[in-house]
Design an enzyme around this catalytic site. Structure first.
Site, short mmCIF file in Angstrom:
data_model
loop_
_atom_site.label_atom_id
_atom_site.label_comp_id
_atom_site.label_asym_id
_atom_site.label_seq_id
_atom_site.Cartn_x
_atom_site.Cartn_y
_atom_site.Cartn_z
N LYS A 168 0.83 -1.20 0.00
CA LYS A 168 0.00 0.00 0.00
C LYS A 168 0.86 1.25 0.00
CE LYS A 168 -0.94 1.71 4.29
NZ LYS A 168 -1.41 1.89 5.60
N HIS A 222 -0.73 -6.14 5.54
CA HIS A 222 0.16 -6.91 6.43
C HIS A 222 -0.58 -7.48 7.64
CE1 HIS A 222 0.61 -3.21 8.86
NE2 HIS A 222 1.06 -4.01 9.82
N LYS A 252 -0.42 -11.47 10.06
CA LYS A 252 -0.24 -11.65 11.51
C LYS A 252 -0.86 -12.98 11.93
CE LYS A 252 -0.44 -6.69 12.56
NZ LYS A 252 0.73 -6.24 13.29
N GLU A 272 -2.96 3.12 18.64
CA GLU A 272 -1.51 3.27 18.53
C GLU A 272 -1.05 4.41 19.42
OE1 GLU A 272 0.20 2.20 14.49
OE2 GLU A 272 -1.42 3.55 13.98
N ASP A 314 -5.74 5.27 6.08
CA ASP A 314 -4.51 4.58 6.48
C ASP A 314 -4.81 3.25 7.18
OD1 ASP A 314 -1.66 4.39 6.94
OD2 ASP A 314 -2.02 4.96 9.03
N HIS A 364 -6.75 -2.53 6.99
CA HIS A 364 -6.61 -3.45 8.12
C HIS A 364 -7.92 -3.69 8.87
CE1 HIS A 364 -2.59 -2.57 7.08
NE2 HIS A 364 -2.41 -1.52 7.85
#
Ligand code: BG6
Length: 481
Positions: A142, A172, A176, A210, A229, A234
């Protein structure tokens, strides 16, 4: 399994490559998982030779993989590396790359981690130099566009040289271990699936919080904001894995078919309801982890409208999820770093325990930093209970770290790079998924614009603007902090 004998990394001297890709490839190599003859050819604008690139990679390994470059294992890995400087606009450079790689007839994996503006010329260069043959797979990192139209333009450009089955779009989070474990939890156990519906579930919360701020990614983040983002990719992938129907098989077609159905069933958050169903925020100065930090605008050096926090109330309009809100929340400079999915079950239909408080069951799936699954249940408090049975909420705990203590936790990119080299696209995002994700996100952004919504300030180190709390409290729901 069709293992490619060479891997070309575009953007090989960049941040992602040094932090994640090279350490991941090293991790795979150290466990003898890479094809023994695999050659890794780095390429970027920087003028380096192979030994310069090996030195850069060696440094990356000691910084980010905690490995001494002089060990035998590290040396073996560094010996696989080669480097070709390349300007994506220059066709001669691609010819030179093709000569060094030795063509693509025997198979090639290409990983593109460059600015999206270079995707077009790079695809054209690969095609013209014979590196896009029918045994080449292409992985794309991305950002793959900033809205549906630009994402389509990128996908169209890529598809001039690569058919969908050879395009590996990275998210990504899918690499995980804990995210894949969601599938194991849902479909490897009998316990949950019969209850995994609106009949037994009151609501779902997905939080990715975060503590970091801009981290020097000024121009990218300023253009993107939290919705594009984190939510577009995600968080929607997490939502799709939580909400999808059981796929018939664990393979790329069945799993992705089920995910995309969920994405297509998302009810639009649009002009009519954006102010009710979404909240945006931007951090001001404050303290995170006991340390003072600047506000977003100060880090940026000017005022900005970009959201660093977003909370949404989403609905999936299908039979299974009728009336079940999915609350999503993500932000920078929040009090802790964690990713968590909460499945809040409904209350029992009738309590036989009279006035004794009964908390409805809750399944807490912690994805990171530590991995654990907790089922909060009611249990009897020990005692003679002469004034009635007393109950207390106790966790049934599955600490994954303990259950699998002897297994090394891998970086998400280890899984994804290995799947790319071996040709398994299950954990990569298909075009129809990405486009469904963008379509939903574009409508939200249009709703924000139409309603004149602005990011509300929140102090760094807090859980976002007060309105984010109101978003759930209106429904009698509290965020699980
Ligand atoms: C990236 C975002 O995709 O994911 C970053 O661009 C974010 O802004 C990161 O920090 C979070 O990933 P992880 O694996 O640290 O949760």
């Amino acid at each position: 399994m069709d293992r490619t004998p060479a891997l070309v990394l575009f953007g090989a001297t960049g941040d992602l490559s040094r932090r994640m890709l090279l350490p991941s490839l090293f991790g795979l190599d150290a466990d003898d998982l890479l094809p023994p003859a695999l050659r890794i050819v780095g390429t970027a604008r920087r003028s380096l030779d192979a030994s310069g690139f090996r030195a850069l990679a060696g440094e990356a390994l000691s910084r980010f993989a905690g490995s001494e470059p002089r060990t035998e294992t590290a040396q073996r890995f560094l010996d696989r590396l080669d480097y070709v400087p390349l300007d994506a606009g220059d066709p001669d450079h691609f010819q030179h790359l093709a000569d060094r790689v030795g063509g693509s007839d025997t198979g090639l994996s290409v990983f593109l981690s460059t600015a999206p503006s270079l995707f077009g010329p790079t695809i054209a260069g690969l095609a013209a130099s014979g590196l896009a043959g029918n045994r080449t797979r292409l992985a794309l990192e991305k950002p793959l566009g900033g809205d549906l139209a630009s994402s389509r333009a990128i996908n169209d450009a890529v598809q001039t040289a690569f058919p969908e089955e050879r395009i590996f779009r990275i998210d990504h989070y899918l690499g995980k271990e804990t995210v894949q474990n969601l599938l194991a939890l849902r479909f490897g156990n009998m316990l949950f699936e019969p209850l995994w519906t609106a009949a037994a579930i009151d609501h779902v919360q997905i939080t990715v919080s975060e503590t970091v701020g801009l981290e020097g990614r000024v121009s990218y983040y300023e253009d993107s904001g939290a919705l594009r983002d984190m939510v577009q990719n995600h968080m929607l992938q997490l939502l799709a894995l939580v909400a999808m129907e059981p796929p018939a098989r664990y393979d790329a077609v069945a799993v992705r078919d089920e995910k995309v159905k969920v994405l297509h069933s998302l009810r639009p958050i649009d002009r009519s309801n954006a102010t009710m169903h979404s909240v945006i925020g931007q951090y001001t100065s404050g303290a995170v982890g006991g340390l003072p930090v600047q506000g977003y605008a100060e880090e940026l050096g000017r005022a900005s409208d970009t959201e660093t926090f977003v909370a949404l109330k989403a609905h999936i309009d299908n039979w299974r999820w009728k009336g079940v809100p999915f609350y999503l929340r993500t932000g920078k400079r929040l009090p802790t770093r964690h990713s968590e999915i909460i499945i809040q079950f409904r209350a029992v239909p009738h309590s036989i325990f009279g006035a004794a408080g009964l908390n409805p069951n809750k399944l807490v799936i912690r994805l990171q930093p530590e991995e654990n699954i907790r089922l909060l249940m009611m249990a009897k408090q020990p005692g003679l209970d002469r004034e009635g049975v007393r109950l207390r909420e106790v966790p049934l705990d599955i600490g994954m770290a303990n259950a699998f203590a002897d297994t090394r936790r891998r970086i998400a990119y280890e899984r994804l790079l290995l799947d790319l080299i071996e040709g398994d696209p299950t954990l990569f995002v298909r075009r129809d998924e990405v486009e469904a994700q963008w379509a939903w996100i574009d409508t939200i952004r249009d709703g924000w614009r139409a309603a004149g919504m602005r990011a509300k300030p929140y102090g760094a180190g807090t859980w976002g603007p007060a309105a984010a709390i109101a978003l759930t409290e209106r429904d009698g729901v509290s965020w699980h902090d």
